[in-house]
Motif scaffolding. Sequence first.
Motif, PDB file in Angstrom:
ATOM      1  N   LEU A 113     -38.220 -65.314  -2.005  1.00 34.61           N
ATOM      2  CA  LEU A 113     -38.388 -65.074  -1.273  1.00 34.61           C
ATOM      3  C   LEU A 113     -37.510 -66.845  -0.693  1.00 34.61           C
ATOM      4  CD1 LEU A 113     -38.890 -63.231   1.112  1.00 34.61           C
ATOM      5  CD2 LEU A 113     -40.890 -64.278   1.093  1.00 34.61           C
ATOM      6  N   ASN A 114     -36.078 -66.256   0.837  1.00 41.59           N
ATOM      7  CA  ASN A 114     -35.969 -67.537   1.019  1.00 41.59           C
ATOM      8  C   ASN A 114     -37.115 -68.055   2.430  1.00 41.59           C
ATOM      9  OD1 ASN A 114     -35.123 -66.279   3.424  1.00 41.59           O
ATOM     10  ND2 ASN A 114     -33.635 -65.479   2.986  1.00 41.59           N
ATOM     11  N   TYR A 115     -36.565 -69.505   2.830  1.00 42.44           N
ATOM     12  CA  TYR A 115     -37.797 -70.067   4.065  1.00 42.44           C
ATOM     13  C   TYR A 115     -37.858 -68.970   5.033  1.00 42.44           C
ATOM     14  CZ  TYR A 115     -39.455 -73.206   7.308  1.00 42.44           C
ATOM     15  OH  TYR A 115     -40.167 -74.247   8.212  1.00 42.44           O
ATOM     16  N   GLN A 116     -36.649 -68.071   5.365  1.00 46.98           N
ATOM     17  CA  GLN A 116     -36.633 -67.378   6.674  1.00 46.98           C
ATOM     18  C   GLN A 116     -37.356 -65.713   6.321  1.00 46.98           C
ATOM     19  OE1 GLN A 116     -34.213 -68.867   5.179  1.00 46.98           O
ATOM     20  NE2 GLN A 116     -33.846 -70.422   7.238  1.00 46.98           N
ATOM     21  N   GLU A 120     -34.301 -60.073  -0.150  1.00 46.21           N
ATOM     22  CA  GLU A 120     -34.946 -59.226  -0.858  1.00 46.21           C
ATOM     23  C   GLU A 120     -35.134 -60.210  -1.897  1.00 46.21           C
ATOM     24  OE1 GLU A 120     -34.487 -54.575  -2.831  1.00 46.21           O
ATOM     25  OE2 GLU A 120     -33.086 -55.098  -1.549  1.00 46.21           O
ATOM     26  N   ALA A 121     -36.298 -60.042  -2.681  1.00 44.20           N
ATOM     27  CA  ALA A 121     -36.692 -60.997  -3.520  1.00 44.20           C
ATOM     28  C   ALA A 121     -36.760 -60.069  -4.992  1.00 44.20           C
ATOM     29  CB  ALA A 121     -37.931 -61.792  -3.336  1.00 44.20           C
ATOM     30  N   ASN A 149     -45.811 -62.625  -0.546  1.00 46.97           N
ATOM     31  CA  ASN A 149     -45.136 -62.910   0.881  1.00 46.97           C
ATOM     32  C   ASN A 149     -45.038 -64.614   1.931  1.00 46.97           C
ATOM     33  OD1 ASN A 149     -43.422 -61.388   3.848  1.00 46.97           O
ATOM     34  ND2 ASN A 149     -45.708 -62.163   4.902  1.00 46.97           N
ATOM     35  N   GLU A 150     -45.055 -64.901   0.747  1.00 46.51           N
ATOM     36  CA  GLU A 150     -44.909 -66.539   0.044  1.00 46.51           C
ATOM     37  C   GLU A 150     -44.145 -66.923  -1.060  1.00 46.51           C
ATOM     38  OE1 GLU A 150     -45.681 -68.852   2.235  1.00 46.51           O
ATOM     39  OE2 GLU A 150     -46.700 -67.106   3.565  1.00 46.51           O
ATOM     40  N   ASN A 151     -42.622 -67.384  -0.759  1.00 41.47           N
ATOM     41  CA  ASN A 151     -42.073 -67.837  -1.841  1.00 41.47           C
ATOM     42  C   ASN A 151     -43.216 -68.827  -3.366  1.00 41.47           C
ATOM     43  OD1 ASN A 151     -40.994 -70.618  -4.151  1.00 41.47           O
ATOM     44  ND2 ASN A 151     -38.864 -68.922  -2.730  1.00 41.47           N
ATOM     45  N   ILE A 152     -43.710 -69.674  -2.861  1.00 41.46           N
ATOM     46  CA  ILE A 152     -45.050 -70.525  -3.932  1.00 41.46           C
ATOM     47  C   ILE A 152     -45.608 -68.705  -4.741  1.00 41.46           C
ATOM     48  CG2 ILE A 152     -46.980 -70.518  -2.387  1.00 41.46           C
ATOM     49  CD1 ILE A 152     -45.391 -72.530  -5.643  1.00 41.46           C
ATOM     50  N   LEU A 153     -46.164 -68.204  -4.197  1.00 50.84           N
ATOM     51  CA  LEU A 153     -46.476 -67.097  -4.728  1.00 50.84           C
ATOM     52  C   LEU A 153     -45.858 -66.206  -5.564  1.00 50.84           C
ATOM     53  CD1 LEU A 153     -49.354 -65.870  -1.905  1.00 50.84           C
ATOM     54  CD2 LEU A 153     -49.657 -66.942  -3.561  1.00 50.84           C
ATOM     55  N   PRO A 189     -48.989 -54.143  -8.353  1.00 47.79           N
ATOM     56  CA  PRO A 189     -47.943 -53.030  -8.162  1.00 47.79           C
ATOM     57  C   PRO A 189     -47.836 -53.864  -6.499  1.00 47.79           C
ATOM     58  CG  PRO A 189     -48.924 -51.918  -9.432  1.00 47.79           C
ATOM     59  CD  PRO A 189     -50.386 -53.166  -9.151  1.00 47.79           C
ATOM     60  N   GLU A 190     -48.883 -54.297  -5.955  1.00 45.76           N
ATOM     61  CA  GLU A 190     -48.689 -55.320  -4.943  1.00 45.76           C
ATOM     62  C   GLU A 190     -48.234 -56.300  -4.873  1.00 45.76           C
ATOM     63  OE1 GLU A 190     -51.387 -51.740  -4.625  1.00 45.76           O
ATOM     64  OE2 GLU A 190     -52.001 -53.597  -5.999  1.00 45.76           O
ATOM     65  N   ARG A 191     -47.838 -57.299  -5.850  1.00 48.08           N
ATOM     66  CA  ARG A 191     -48.452 -57.798  -5.374  1.00 48.08           C
ATOM     67  C   ARG A 191     -46.002 -58.747  -6.763  1.00 48.08           C
ATOM     68  NH1 ARG A 191     -49.971 -63.146  -7.985  1.00 48.08           N
ATOM     69  NH2 ARG A 191     -48.353 -64.668  -6.914  1.00 48.08           N
ATOM     70  N   ILE A 192     -46.588 -57.030  -7.310  1.00 47.49           N
ATOM     71  CA  ILE A 192     -44.311 -57.440  -8.457  1.00 47.49           C
ATOM     72  C   ILE A 192     -44.527 -56.154  -8.733  1.00 47.49           C
ATOM     73  CG2 ILE A 192     -45.433 -57.770 -10.533  1.00 47.49           C
ATOM     74  CD1 ILE A 192     -43.207 -60.351 -10.918  1.00 47.49           C
ATOM     75  N   GLU A 193     -43.088 -55.399  -8.652  1.00 43.58           N
ATOM     76  CA  GLU A 193     -42.520 -54.028  -9.063  1.00 43.58           C
ATOM     77  C   GLU A 193     -41.754 -53.987 -10.153  1.00 43.58           C
ATOM     78  OE1 GLU A 193     -39.832 -50.628  -7.451  1.00 43.58           O
ATOM     79  OE2 GLU A 193     -40.956 -52.276  -6.131  1.00 43.58           O
ATOM     80  N   ILE A 194     -41.874 -52.717 -11.486  1.00 43.66           N
ATOM     81  CA  ILE A 194     -41.000 -53.199 -12.647  1.00 43.66           C
ATOM     82  C   ILE A 194     -40.405 -51.920 -12.033  1.00 43.66           C
ATOM     83  CG2 ILE A 194     -41.029 -53.721 -14.960  1.00 43.66           C
ATOM     84  CD1 ILE A 194     -43.663 -54.440 -14.950  1.00 43.66           C
TER      85      ILE A 194
END
Length: 489
Positions: A113-116, A120-121, A149-153, A189-194
Amino acid sequence: MYDKTIGTKQKALRINLDRRIYGSFAEIGAGQETAAMFFKSGGASGTIAKTISAYDMTFSDAIYGHEESGRYVVESRLIKMLNKEYSLMEKRLAEQRGETTTFFAFANTVVALNYQKTNEAHGWIGLRFQLEPKAPYNDVIIHVRMRDNENILQQQALGIIGVNLIYGCYYYYKSPETLLLSLMDDLSPERIEIDMIRFDGPDFTAVDNRLMSLYLVRNGFTNAALFGPDGKVLQPSEALYKRHILLLRGRLRPVTNVHLDMLSNGYKQFLEEPDIDPTRVVTVAELTLHNLAANVDHGIDEKDFLDRVDILCSLGQTVMISSFLEYYRLVAYLARLTRLKIGLILGIPNLEYIFEEQHYKNLPGGILESFATLFSRKVKLFVYPTLLSDGVIYKCQNFKLEHNLQPLYQYLVANDKIEDITDYNEENLHISTDRVLQMVKAGEDGWEVMVPEGVAKIIKDNCLFGYPCEVNYQNIPRPLQTATESPSS
């Protein structure tokens, strides 16, 4: 045995303490998160030969070569990274440690995720690895979408799934389904989708990657999976990127002449649309989990699923398996993959289903909310007629609805959102898929002329869909083993 309670740090530590496992990490796009997990768990010198992160495109091209597409978060980039890093491991360390070491190369190319928060990550992650010293290598490759919704996550999630992939490949390799399930340990799946997985190599020759893709959808790791006409799994966003999508959904059990007539004439009408580029059209036959499970008491009949996919691929079709029961959810998914026009081919019964208000009770805006997505700016329905019992051909022109829905329907027709398929073979209208299936199961004569040329032979030769004949069990996929074992046990 599979233990879901093993944490990420414990997995990394176990690998670090296994002196036979040794390799390199190449991570581009979100930080060296997987390698960091191994460094932080302790004993990393037992596992890590090298880590690299070529963020700058000039450096990356110098190491791995130029990407003709100009895109760097693509599978071709991942393969180049795996090729380069694994060959270096063997070249530099085979003589010194090759007799006792199982080498690996882990790689990922991702965009977080970019700063703005406007992009699409997503990313490609892969492991090339040996299971025995001096043995040929295997590959396990996945594509992921990051939903935090956060880059660090997102970086944290990438590190976790990277560790899960390496651990699974070495300790759950005898049960690919277990390996797949373990990828989500400490995640959701709420955090990452394969949305794609592929197993390659001599230790995975019995693995059917289409079945693995079905497991992704069935377990909620993704909403849809895609296979090409050659049966190979595809990553949906790459396969459908900048393409017009023309989709037919159904049970397709079996495919009949009606289905081919729907596809061929729907395709012809789709090409006549003014905003269609014929060179960018892809047709897709879609199967839903609901339809796959409709004929069995418990879960999904995996062989039946593969039988249907085999037949569709033999007809040159791209096949999608999805969890979308409602059409508007399907369209929302497809619209995420392409900005070009989408066409849906369906019969009158499915059009009736779409206009049943009870299906949208869970939406605050009811049927209007669903239609705002379903009939978005670049979506159109192409409707194939039905032959009624009284001999009347039922089509859009005489489509019957509740009084309160008629103005909505007329609005959609007037604005070119719904259209009859006009050039159809009237002789096919008497064909009922359910009746064909009954005849197949009963071994009756006559159904062969109701299915496309070659399909009857496939059904008879392989005793598909309950056709009464002597089954050649060598042709039936054997169930995958469920035992687990580490290479050092």
